[in-house]
Design a protein around this motif. Structure first.
Motif, short mmCIF file in Angstrom:
data_model
loop_
_atom_site.label_atom_id
_atom_site.label_comp_id
_atom_site.label_asym_id
_atom_site.label_seq_id
_atom_site.Cartn_x
_atom_site.Cartn_y
_atom_site.Cartn_z
N GLY A 1 0.79 -1.23 0.00
CA GLY A 1 0.00 0.00 0.00
C GLY A 1 0.82 1.27 0.00
N GLN A 2 2.17 1.16 -0.07
CA GLN A 2 2.99 2.38 -0.14
C GLN A 2 2.81 3.08 -1.48
N LEU A 3 2.50 2.29 -2.49
CA LEU A 3 2.14 2.85 -3.79
C LEU A 3 0.68 2.46 -4.02
N THR A 4 -0.14 3.45 -4.22
CA THR A 4 -1.57 3.12 -4.37
C THR A 4 -2.04 3.37 -5.79
N LYS A 5 -3.18 2.79 -6.06
CA LYS A 5 -3.80 2.86 -7.38
C LYS A 5 -3.79 4.29 -7.94
N GLY A 6 -3.34 4.40 -9.18
CA GLY A 6 -3.37 5.69 -9.85
C GLY A 6 -2.17 6.57 -9.62
N MET A 7 -1.30 6.17 -8.68
CA MET A 7 -0.11 7.01 -8.42
C MET A 7 0.82 6.99 -9.63
N PRO A 8 1.33 8.17 -10.01
CA PRO A 8 2.25 8.20 -11.15
C PRO A 8 3.63 7.63 -10.75
N LEU A 9 4.22 6.90 -11.66
CA LEU A 9 5.56 6.34 -11.42
C LEU A 9 6.58 7.14 -12.22
N PRO A 10 7.84 7.11 -11.79
CA PRO A 10 8.86 7.85 -12.53
C PRO A 10 8.98 7.33 -13.96
N SER A 11 9.43 8.19 -14.85
CA SER A 11 9.67 7.76 -16.22
C SER A 11 10.82 6.75 -16.21
N ILE A 12 10.92 5.99 -17.28
CA ILE A 12 11.99 4.98 -17.37
C ILE A 12 13.36 5.63 -17.23
N ARG A 13 13.58 6.73 -17.92
CA ARG A 13 14.87 7.41 -17.87
C ARG A 13 15.18 7.95 -16.47
N ALA A 14 14.16 8.53 -15.83
CA ALA A 14 14.37 9.11 -14.50
C ALA A 14 14.67 8.01 -13.47
N LEU A 15 13.96 6.90 -13.55
CA LEU A 15 14.22 5.82 -12.60
C LEU A 15 15.60 5.20 -12.86
N GLY B 1 2.19 8.74 -19.23
CA GLY B 1 3.13 8.14 -18.29
C GLY B 1 2.65 6.81 -17.74
N THR B 2 3.35 6.38 -16.68
CA THR B 2 3.07 5.08 -16.09
C THR B 2 2.46 5.26 -14.71
N PHE B 3 1.43 4.46 -14.42
CA PHE B 3 0.71 4.60 -13.16
C PHE B 3 0.53 3.26 -12.48
N VAL B 4 0.32 3.30 -11.17
CA VAL B 4 0.04 2.08 -10.43
C VAL B 4 -1.36 1.62 -10.81
N ALA B 5 -1.48 0.32 -11.13
CA ALA B 5 -2.79 -0.21 -11.53
C ALA B 5 -3.61 -0.60 -10.31
N ASP B 6 -4.84 -0.91 -10.57
CA ASP B 6 -5.74 -1.36 -9.51
C ASP B 6 -5.55 -2.86 -9.36
N ILE B 7 -4.91 -3.28 -8.28
CA ILE B 7 -4.74 -4.73 -8.14
C ILE B 7 -5.65 -5.24 -7.04
N ASP B 8 -6.14 -6.47 -7.22
CA ASP B 8 -7.16 -6.95 -6.28
C ASP B 8 -6.56 -7.45 -4.96
N TYR C 1 2.71 -6.40 -17.67
CA TYR C 1 2.17 -7.67 -18.14
C TYR C 1 1.42 -8.39 -17.01
N GLN C 2 1.95 -8.26 -15.79
CA GLN C 2 1.33 -8.92 -14.65
C GLN C 2 0.24 -8.07 -14.00
N GLY C 3 -0.03 -6.92 -14.59
CA GLY C 3 -1.15 -6.12 -14.12
C GLY C 3 -0.88 -5.20 -12.94
N PHE C 4 0.40 -4.97 -12.59
CA PHE C 4 0.69 -4.10 -11.45
C PHE C 4 0.72 -2.62 -11.84
N ILE C 5 1.12 -2.36 -13.06
CA ILE C 5 1.19 -0.96 -13.50
C ILE C 5 0.56 -0.83 -14.89
N GLN C 6 0.26 0.41 -15.25
CA GLN C 6 -0.34 0.68 -16.55
C GLN C 6 0.35 1.86 -17.19
#
Lengths: 131, 284
Positions: free
Chosen positions: A30-44, A75-82, A64-69
């Motif tokens: 839960g430290q990263l929650t649904k919809g939170m933006p993730l750093p860009s590939i270059r920045a990370l 950009g990239t965001f945390v997905a809604d995982i069950d 692919y495993q449904g953790f991020i979108q």
């Protein structure tokens, strides 16, 4: 945004896999929650001192495993995982840590009995119930 | 993906140095750092790309245009920051900016101002009067906003103070994210390489070794801490040893040999990039 990811020099686990697993843990805990933006590939890649190839691979696997979108242009965001997935992740993380501890103990020739005793001591010390 | 830069079979004799044959391609979206000993020919390779030094043989193409031909349109697609610039001494930063910005159709004035503010670059002093650090900062402020697909940086951080280095890293990361661009740079600072590079190429005795992807390079250089006596003869993958450890660049082979000989290691770790580069640069 910076992520609390720590890469191990002593692990033989590939770096992309370490990143992937730690991000899963951050999401499951839960430290990263649904919809939170993730750093860009270059920045990370800069923050973690890896190449973009490594980060891209970790992001692709997580997606692919449904953790991020990833949304084109946004950009990239945390997905809604069950809930079940979160539970699985938690179990897997604890299990992994225990496995690592057991491996070290066996390297020093501890017996299973000694190890069980030690484990109970740790539980007791950390304030858990010793039943 | 098509390459931004294609260097094929390039050779050049300069004094006692024979450079080449060199093959290298630079793809968009990547940062490649070239490392090598002083005098290995890194700056010469940049000058060959820019056609400031004529190649003896081979082909260098920027976006499929030969850089030594009569078509000079490639110059708009590349930015070259040399270690030392000639001819800037009598001009102020403002004057230099006026010259340079007029040459590049995609000049980003806002980015120029941002870099000037961020790095606190004095613009009204003549270039010759600036400290080496400020000269380097101004060079960067005049390089990035050109917004060319390829950026060649020859030791861009050698005179920068610590905060400026950090700011430059962020600027370069942002710059890379603006499109299908690439950076090809040289550096002796392993921190720059760790934070920025995707690929590393090593120039040794005029020869360019393989392009290494950074993680795989680091991952396969490992140190094993061993308390037992090691066999005298070379161990598979061995590239160095001391009384307490063994260094390998082929961990699989090394480990299977050690296991076979029933030699156990107490700890193993990947090497620091600096150690790996020292190995690669100095290996005979």
């Amino acid at each position: 945004m910076e992520l609390p990811i720590y890469l191990s020099k002593t692990s033989r686990e590939p770096i992309y896999h370490q990143i992937e697993n730690q991000m899963k843990t951050l999401i499951a805990s839960g430290q990263l929650t649904k919809g939170m933006p993730l750093p860009s590939i270059r920045a990370l890649a800069k923050d973690l001192e890896t190449s973009v190839i490594t980060i891209r691979r970790a992001y692709q696997n997580l997606e692919y495993q449904g953790f991020i979108q990833t949304t084109q242009g946004k950009g990239t965001f945390v997905a809604d995982i069950d809930h079940d997935m979160k539970q699985q992740m938690k179990v897997a993380e604890v299990y992994q840590a225990m496995e690592a501890a057991v491996e070290i103990a066996f390297k020093y020739d501890y017996t299973a009995e000694q190890l069980k005793k030690m484990c109970l001591e740790v539980i007791h010390k950390k304030g858990g119930n010793q039943t | 993906m098509t390459s931004l830069l294609k260097i094929m079979d390039v050779e050049k004799n300069v004094d006692t140095l024979h450079l080449g044959p060199i093959h290298l391609t630079i793809e968009p979206g990547t940062i490649t750092t070239m490392v090598g000993a002083n005098g290995a020919g890194k700056s010469t390779l940049f000058k060959l790309i820019m056609n400031l030094v004529k190649r003896d043989t081979g082909s260098i193409q920027l976006l499929d245009i030969e850089t030594n031909g009569s078509d000079e349109s490639w110059k708009q697609h590349i930015t070259y920051q040399a270690q030392t610039v000639i001819g800037w001494e009598p001009f102020t930063g403002t004057k230099l900016k006026d010259f340079i910005s007029s040459l590049y159709p995609h000049w980003n004035e806002a980015l120029f101002q941002k870099i000037v503010d961020l790095l606190q670059i004095p613009l009204d002093e003549r270039f010759a009067k600036l400290s080496q650090g400020n000269q380097q900062k101004l060079q960067l402020a005049l390089a990035l906003p050109r917004n060319t697909p390829l950026l060649l940086l020859d030791e861009p951080t050698s005179f920068l103070d610590i905060p400026a280095k950090q700011k430059l890293m962020n600027l370069l990361v942002e710059w890379m994210e603006q499109g299908d661009r690439a950076i090809f740079m040289t550096s002796h600072q392993s921190a720059d390489i760790m934070k920025l590079s995707d690929y590393i190429v090593v120039l040794r005795n005029g020869k360019l070794m393989n392009k290494f992807e950074k993680e795989s390079l680091i991952h396969r250089h490992r140190r094993y801490w061993i308390s037992e006596q090691l066999p005298e003869e070379g161990i598979p993958g061995e590239i160095g040893r001391s009384t307490r450890y063994l260094v390998s660049n082929a961990p699989e082979q090394t480990e299977s040999f050690l296991q076979q000989e029933q030699i156990t290691w107490t700890q193993q770790e990947s090497l620091d990039l600096e150690e790996i580069l020292t190995q690669l640069i100095e290996r005979r």
